[in-house]
Design a protein around this motif. Structure first.
Motif, short mmCIF file in Angstrom:
data_model
loop_
_atom_site.label_atom_id
_atom_site.label_comp_id
_atom_site.label_asym_id
_atom_site.label_seq_id
_atom_site.Cartn_x
_atom_site.Cartn_y
_atom_site.Cartn_z
N THR A 102 31.78 -4.97 10.02
CA THR A 102 30.51 -5.63 10.33
C THR A 102 29.30 -4.95 9.71
O THR A 102 28.24 -5.56 9.58
CB THR A 102 30.29 -5.67 11.86
OG1 THR A 102 30.24 -4.32 12.37
CG2 THR A 102 31.42 -6.44 12.55
N ALA A 104 27.68 -2.65 11.21
CA ALA A 104 26.76 -2.40 12.32
C ALA A 104 26.45 -0.92 12.45
O ALA A 104 27.29 -0.06 12.20
CB ALA A 104 27.35 -2.93 13.62
N GLN A 105 25.23 -0.63 12.88
CA GLN A 105 24.83 0.75 13.15
C GLN A 105 25.20 1.18 14.57
O GLN A 105 25.22 2.36 14.89
CB GLN A 105 23.31 0.92 12.95
CG GLN A 105 22.86 0.80 11.51
CD GLN A 105 22.75 -0.66 11.05
OE1 GLN A 105 22.67 -1.58 11.86
NE2 GLN A 105 22.76 -0.85 9.74
N CYS A 107 28.21 0.22 17.52
CA CYS A 107 29.42 -0.52 17.91
C CYS A 107 29.88 -0.01 19.27
O CYS A 107 29.95 1.21 19.49
CB CYS A 107 30.54 -0.32 16.90
SG CYS A 107 30.34 -1.25 15.38
N ARG A 137 27.89 -10.19 18.22
CA ARG A 137 26.69 -9.36 18.10
C ARG A 137 25.89 -9.44 19.40
O ARG A 137 25.78 -10.51 20.01
CB ARG A 137 25.83 -9.83 16.92
CG ARG A 137 24.61 -8.96 16.69
CD ARG A 137 23.86 -9.41 15.43
NE ARG A 137 22.72 -8.54 15.17
CZ ARG A 137 21.93 -8.67 14.11
NH1 ARG A 137 22.17 -9.64 13.23
NH2 ARG A 137 20.92 -7.84 13.93
N THR A 139 22.19 -9.17 20.75
CA THR A 139 20.82 -9.22 20.26
C THR A 139 19.90 -8.37 21.14
O THR A 139 20.23 -8.04 22.30
CB THR A 139 20.29 -10.65 20.23
OG1 THR A 139 20.20 -11.14 21.59
CG2 THR A 139 21.22 -11.56 19.43
N MET A 192 17.56 -0.73 17.95
CA MET A 192 17.60 -2.16 17.63
C MET A 192 16.25 -2.65 17.13
O MET A 192 16.17 -3.46 16.20
CB MET A 192 18.04 -2.95 18.87
CG MET A 192 19.48 -2.63 19.31
SD MET A 192 19.94 -3.38 20.88
CE MET A 192 20.31 -5.05 20.35
N ARG A 197 21.94 -3.08 13.97
CA ARG A 197 22.79 -4.19 14.42
C ARG A 197 23.77 -3.65 15.46
O ARG A 197 24.40 -2.61 15.25
CB ARG A 197 23.56 -4.77 13.23
CG ARG A 197 24.48 -5.93 13.58
CD ARG A 197 25.21 -6.42 12.35
NE ARG A 197 26.12 -7.52 12.68
CZ ARG A 197 26.14 -8.69 12.07
NH1 ARG A 197 25.29 -8.92 11.09
NH2 ARG A 197 27.01 -9.62 12.43
N GLU A 199 27.12 -4.41 17.56
CA GLU A 199 28.31 -5.24 17.62
C GLU A 199 29.20 -4.83 18.78
O GLU A 199 29.38 -3.64 19.05
CB GLU A 199 29.10 -5.15 16.32
CG GLU A 199 28.47 -5.88 15.15
CD GLU A 199 28.62 -7.39 15.25
OE1 GLU A 199 29.55 -7.85 15.95
OE2 GLU A 199 27.81 -8.11 14.62
#
Length: 336
Positions: A102, A104-105, A107, A137, A139, A192, A197, A199
């Motif tokens: 993904t 993502a930073q 998880c 994800r 938000t 964020m 991101r 996840e």
């Protein structure tokens, strides 16, 4: 791993970390002034496994200790595990695979809470509503909406995530050492806001241990003042998120008034309680919720009420989910 007076649990916690299928790890344990055998147990692991490092904590609160461990970490990703909790042997492997897929930073996997007694082990999924049964994800809007005090949503700040260390460093994101509670929520939300991101992975791979010492402490006025100050410092350009932050401020102010009103009720100052909570909708809701909970406990119906609550409180783990947990709790103390 932050550790303070957890001699009864830290050996099993370390075994579960060192038994990870992802072998190239370092385990940074910060002992923050333990007065029991916690440090000795960690030193025993240090002597047996060079991946374990033991550091002294600053004794300035949990946020300062977290910052100490983050500053000492050398790997590109850092994962949080509490010294009384346990990991599935594939916890880090799954999180790192999901991060690679993904980008993502942040998880996080699903969690399970468990309680061990002479009658056996009781465990339940933390996030069990249908929307938590698929990878997706999270938000910023959902994160804030689920973080309201006294709400029925799963508080996402409780997740123990895998974090991209470089992202935190590049954006100057550290734990707020002025916060005594809510420090995880604050760090994740500021990340964020900076573009991280988040996840979610539905596999249950983190086991949160409930025991007498882990009971959440009662909120204090200073705690809420810190959370209110932190929330006022957030900046959101998107209208929906800005509205949710205003709702969070109202929620925190309601919690502050709730404490004042409940203190007044204990001292039989009924009018003072009404003056504090009456004009504020969130305060009224939270006070009534506290009074209902108190009545249920007095009637001896608390367990039944908990069982009949929202989904995450009443969804037991499957037999397959329990296997790694039971192995971690075996007399050998290791996951095999």
């Amino acid at each position: 791993m932050v550790a303070r007076n957890v001699a009864h649990f830290i050996d099993a916690a370390l075994h579960s970390v060192l038994a990870q299928t992802l072998r190239q790890i370092e385990v940074v344990v910060v002992d923050d002034g333990s007065t029991d055998e916690t440090a000795e147990i960690v030193r025993d692991h240090v002597g047996k496994d060079p991946r374990v490092r033991l550091m002294d904590g600053p004794r300035m609160g949990l946020s300062a200790v977290r910052n100490t461990s983050l500053a000492a970490a050398r790997a590109p990703f850092v994962a949080i595990v509490d010294a009384d909790d346990l990991l599935h042997p594939q916890h880090l492997e799954w999180l790192l695979e999901h991060q690679a897929a993904t980008g993502a930073q942040i998880c996080a996997s699903n969690m399970a809470s468990f309680f061990q007694s002479t009658d056996g082990v009781q465990a339940a999924a933390f996030a069990a509503a249908p929307r938590w049964r698929r990878a997706r994800r999270i938000t910023a809007n959902e994160f804030v909406r689920c973080g309201m005090i006294g709400g029925r949503e799963v508080s996402l700040g409780y997740f123990k995530p895998l974090l991209a260390r470089a992202f935190l460093l590049e954006n100057g994101i550290r734990y707020d050492e002025g916060l005594r509670i809510g420090e995880d929520f604050d760090l994740l939300f500021r990340a964020m806001l900076a573009g991280a991101r988040f996840e979610f992975l539905p596999r249950i791979s983190y086991f949160y241990r409930r025991h007498a010492q882990s009971t959440s402490h009662r909120l204090a006025l200073d705690d809420l003042a810190g959370l209110i100050a932190a929330t006022r410092g957030y900046s959101a350009n998107e209208a929906g998120l800005a509205a949710l932050l205003r709702a969070r401020l109202a929620n925190l102010e309601g919690a502050r008034r709730q404490l004042l009103a409940l203190d007044a009720l204990r001292e039989r100052r009924i009018l003072d309680a009404l003056r504090v909570a009456g004009p504020h909708r969130e305060a009224r809701r939270l006070v009534l919720s506290s009074l209902r909970e108190s009545c249920i406990k007095r009637l001896g119906l608390w367990d039944a009420a908990q069982t009949g609550g929202d989904a995450q409180k009443r969804m037991p783990l499957s037999a397959a989910d329990l296997v790694p947990l039971m192995r971690a709790l075996s007399p050998a103390g290791a996951l095999t």
